[in-house]
Design a protein around this motif. Structure first.
Motif, PDB file in Angstrom:
ATOM      1  N   THR A 152       0.852  -1.184   0.000  1.00  0.00           N
ATOM      2  CA  THR A 152       0.000   0.000   0.000  1.00  0.00           C
ATOM      3  C   THR A 152       0.893   1.240   0.000  1.00  0.00           C
ATOM      4  N   ALA A 153       0.297   2.402  -0.220  1.00  0.00           N
ATOM      5  CA  ALA A 153       1.077   3.635  -0.255  1.00  0.00           C
ATOM      6  C   ALA A 153       1.817   3.863   1.059  1.00  0.00           C
ATOM      7  N   ARG A 154       1.154   3.628   2.193  1.00  0.00           N
ATOM      8  CA  ARG A 154       1.795   3.856   3.494  1.00  0.00           C
ATOM      9  C   ARG A 154       2.867   2.809   3.763  1.00  0.00           C
ATOM     10  N   GLU A 155       2.618   1.560   3.382  1.00  0.00           N
ATOM     11  CA  GLU A 155       3.636   0.517   3.538  1.00  0.00           C
ATOM     12  C   GLU A 155       4.869   0.849   2.709  1.00  0.00           C
ATOM     13  N   PHE A 156       4.648   1.370   1.508  1.00  0.00           N
ATOM     14  CA  PHE A 156       5.766   1.742   0.643  1.00  0.00           C
ATOM     15  C   PHE A 156       6.604   2.839   1.293  1.00  0.00           C
ATOM     16  N   LEU A 157       5.954   3.868   1.857  1.00  0.00           N
ATOM     17  CA  LEU A 157       6.674   4.961   2.500  1.00  0.00           C
ATOM     18  C   LEU A 157       7.471   4.463   3.702  1.00  0.00           C
ATOM     19  N   LEU A 158       6.886   3.562   4.479  1.00  0.00           N
ATOM     20  CA  LEU A 158       7.597   3.018   5.634  1.00  0.00           C
ATOM     21  C   LEU A 158       8.797   2.187   5.182  1.00  0.00           C
ATOM     22  N   ALA A 159       8.594   1.346   4.181  1.00  0.00           N
ATOM     23  CA  ALA A 159       9.703   0.545   3.662  1.00  0.00           C
ATOM     24  C   ALA A 159      10.803   1.425   3.083  1.00  0.00           C
ATOM     25  N   GLU A 160      10.410   2.475   2.356  1.00  0.00           N
ATOM     26  CA  GLU A 160      11.399   3.394   1.778  1.00  0.00           C
ATOM     27  C   GLU A 160      12.214   4.076   2.871  1.00  0.00           C
ATOM     28  N   THR A 161      11.545   4.497   3.942  1.00  0.00           N
ATOM     29  CA  THR A 161      12.247   5.153   5.048  1.00  0.00           C
ATOM     30  C   THR A 161      13.293   4.222   5.651  1.00  0.00           C
ATOM     31  N   LEU A 162      12.928   2.993   5.903  1.00  0.00           N
ATOM     32  CA  LEU A 162      13.865   2.025   6.478  1.00  0.00           C
ATOM     33  C   LEU A 162      14.999   1.718   5.502  1.00  0.00           C
ATOM     34  N   MET A 163      14.686   1.630   4.210  1.00  0.00           N
ATOM     35  CA  MET A 163      15.703   1.288   3.223  1.00  0.00           C
ATOM     36  C   MET A 163      16.684   2.431   2.991  1.00  0.00           C
ATOM     37  N   ARG A 164      16.275   3.648   3.271  1.00  0.00           N
ATOM     38  CA  ARG A 164      17.197   4.780   3.138  1.00  0.00           C
ATOM     39  C   ARG A 164      18.166   4.858   4.319  1.00  0.00           C
ATOM     40  N   HIS A 165      17.930   4.049   5.343  1.00  0.00           N
ATOM     41  CA  HIS A 165      18.802   4.030   6.516  1.00  0.00           C
ATOM     42  C   HIS A 165      19.126   2.585   6.893  1.00  0.00           C
ATOM     43  N   PRO A 166      19.695   1.808   5.969  1.00  0.00           N
ATOM     44  CA  PRO A 166      19.933   0.386   6.233  1.00  0.00           C
ATOM     45  C   PRO A 166      20.882   0.184   7.412  1.00  0.00           C
ATOM     46  N   GLY A 167      20.486  -0.692   8.321  1.00  0.00           N
ATOM     47  CA  GLY A 167      21.314  -0.973   9.482  1.00  0.00           C
ATOM     48  C   GLY A 167      21.189   0.036  10.602  1.00  0.00           C
ATOM     49  N   GLN A 168      20.505   1.146  10.358  1.00  0.00           N
ATOM     50  CA  GLN A 168      20.359   2.199  11.363  1.00  0.00           C
ATOM     51  C   GLN A 168      19.049   2.017  12.123  1.00  0.00           C
ATOM     52  N   VAL A 169      19.107   2.175  13.440  1.00  0.00           N
ATOM     53  CA  VAL A 169      17.901   2.063  14.244  1.00  0.00           C
ATOM     54  C   VAL A 169      17.108   3.369  14.143  1.00  0.00           C
ATOM     55  N   LEU A 170      15.850   3.252  13.756  1.00  0.00           N
ATOM     56  CA  LEU A 170      14.942   4.397  13.697  1.00  0.00           C
ATOM     57  C   LEU A 170      13.883   4.219  14.776  1.00  0.00           C
ATOM     58  N   SER A 171      13.703   5.229  15.589  1.00  0.00           N
ATOM     59  CA  SER A 171      12.735   5.145  16.675  1.00  0.00           C
ATOM     60  C   SER A 171      11.309   5.212  16.121  1.00  0.00           C
ATOM     61  N   ARG A 172      10.347   4.804  16.933  1.00  0.00           N
ATOM     62  CA  ARG A 172       8.947   4.920  16.526  1.00  0.00           C
ATOM     63  C   ARG A 172       8.586   6.374  16.242  1.00  0.00           C
ATOM     64  N   GLU A 173       9.130   7.293  17.064  1.00  0.00           N
ATOM     65  CA  GLU A 173       8.832   8.716  16.865  1.00  0.00           C
ATOM     66  C   GLU A 173       9.360   9.207  15.515  1.00  0.00           C
ATOM     67  N   GLN A 174      10.580   8.778  15.151  1.00  0.00           N
ATOM     68  CA  GLN A 174      11.136   9.164  13.857  1.00  0.00           C
ATOM     69  C   GLN A 174      10.277   8.638  12.710  1.00  0.00           C
ATOM     70  N   LEU A 175       9.858   7.393  12.821  1.00  0.00           N
ATOM     71  CA  LEU A 175       9.044   6.794  11.770  1.00  0.00           C
ATOM     72  C   LEU A 175       7.673   7.453  11.689  1.00  0.00           C
ATOM     73  N   LEU A 176       7.098   7.786  12.825  1.00  0.00           N
ATOM     74  CA  LEU A 176       5.825   8.508  12.817  1.00  0.00           C
ATOM     75  C   LEU A 176       5.963   9.830  12.091  1.00  0.00           C
ATOM     76  N   ASP A 177       7.011  10.594  12.412  1.00  0.00           N
ATOM     77  CA  ASP A 177       7.220  11.900  11.802  1.00  0.00           C
ATOM     78  C   ASP A 177       7.420  11.788  10.299  1.00  0.00           C
ATOM     79  N   ARG A 178       8.233  10.828   9.883  1.00  0.00           N
ATOM     80  CA  ARG A 178       8.626  10.758   8.475  1.00  0.00           C
ATOM     81  C   ARG A 178       7.577  10.120   7.583  1.00  0.00           C
ATOM     82  N   VAL A 179       6.783   9.215   8.137  1.00  0.00           N
ATOM     83  CA  VAL A 179       5.814   8.487   7.318  1.00  0.00           C
ATOM     84  C   VAL A 179       4.394   8.999   7.515  1.00  0.00           C
ATOM     85  N   TRP A 180       4.029   9.304   8.758  1.00  0.00           N
ATOM     86  CA  TRP A 180       2.658   9.741   9.032  1.00  0.00           C
ATOM     87  C   TRP A 180       2.546  11.256   9.215  1.00  0.00           C
TER      88      TRP A 180
END
Length: 219
Positions: A152-180
């Motif tokens: 889905t569009a939101r799943e794609f954005l979440l996957a893209e965010t994680l893939m742009r930072h491979p191996g890096q830990v992203l907090s829930r707050e960071q993911l909320l800000d960047r995707v939602w």
């Protein structure tokens, strides 16, 4: 390397944009008023501008009008809290290339930045690869090995965010800000829910939970 001018007077949002754009590989400069926004853009000094309308002194619309009057062709993405249709129409009529309202998804903003830079003939990354996962940012497709995956569009954005930072830990707050988007309820479990969706589609071993910290993409 593309250079982006950010015209935003809210410190939290300006810092958020600056850090996110730099992490995505862009060179950024931040200005906090409309007078500087218009003054900094001269003779191709920047490749794109992200412009808030509610700037002190000369507001964003006045700065945009000044740019276009003197013939500056820099792509401008308006990013503002103003939701009225009349504001959007005015901004586009004055020469804005795109328009986003706050709160916003950072990954969607990045996609719009890439699109505007492509139309200017300045190439941006069109594919991300991490381990067995390959993401085509133009066709909006994902494959895991030889297997195509529908997101889905939101799943794609979440996957893209994680893939742009491979191996890096992203907090829930960071993911909320960047995707939602900024302003989303920090107590929501929506990140955990969507990570679960991605694990089912990409593979259970692709995204690792780092207890008490967040998530990271495993290579």
């Amino acid at each position: 390397m593309n250079r982006i001018l950010v015209a935003e007077d809210e410190p939290r949002i300006a810092s958020f944009l600056e850090k996110g754009l730099r992490a995505a590989g862009y060179v950024t400069t931040v200005v906090t008023n409309g007078t500087d926004a218009a003054a900094y853009v001269r003779d191709g000094a920047y490749d794109l501008m992200i412009l808030d309308l509610g700037l002190p002194g000369q507001d964003g619309l006045a700065a945009l009008a000044q740019l276009r009057t003197r013939g500056e062709r820099i792509p401008v993405i308006v990013l503002t809290a103003r939701h009225a249709v009349s504001d959007r129409v005015t901004g586009l009529d004055l020469g804005a290339d795109d328009y986003m309202t706050k709160p916003f998804s950072f990954e969607e903003l990045l996609a719009r930045v890439r699109a505007r830079l492509r139309t200017q003939g300045r190439p941006a990354a069109t594919e991300l690869v991490a381990g067995r996962v390959r993401m085509d940012l133009v066709r909006r497709t994902v494959t895991v090995g030889d297997r195509a995956v529908e997101l889905t569009a939101r799943e794609f954005l979440l996957a893209e965010t994680l893939m742009r930072h491979p191996g890096q830990v992203l907090s829930r707050e960071q993911l909320l800000d960047r995707v939602w988007g900024l302003g989303h309820d920090p107590g929501s479990n929506v990140v955990d829910v969507y990570v679960g969706y991605l694990r089912r589609k990409l593979g259970g071993d692709v995204i690792q939970t780092v207890r008490g910290m967040g998530y990271r993409l495993v290579l």
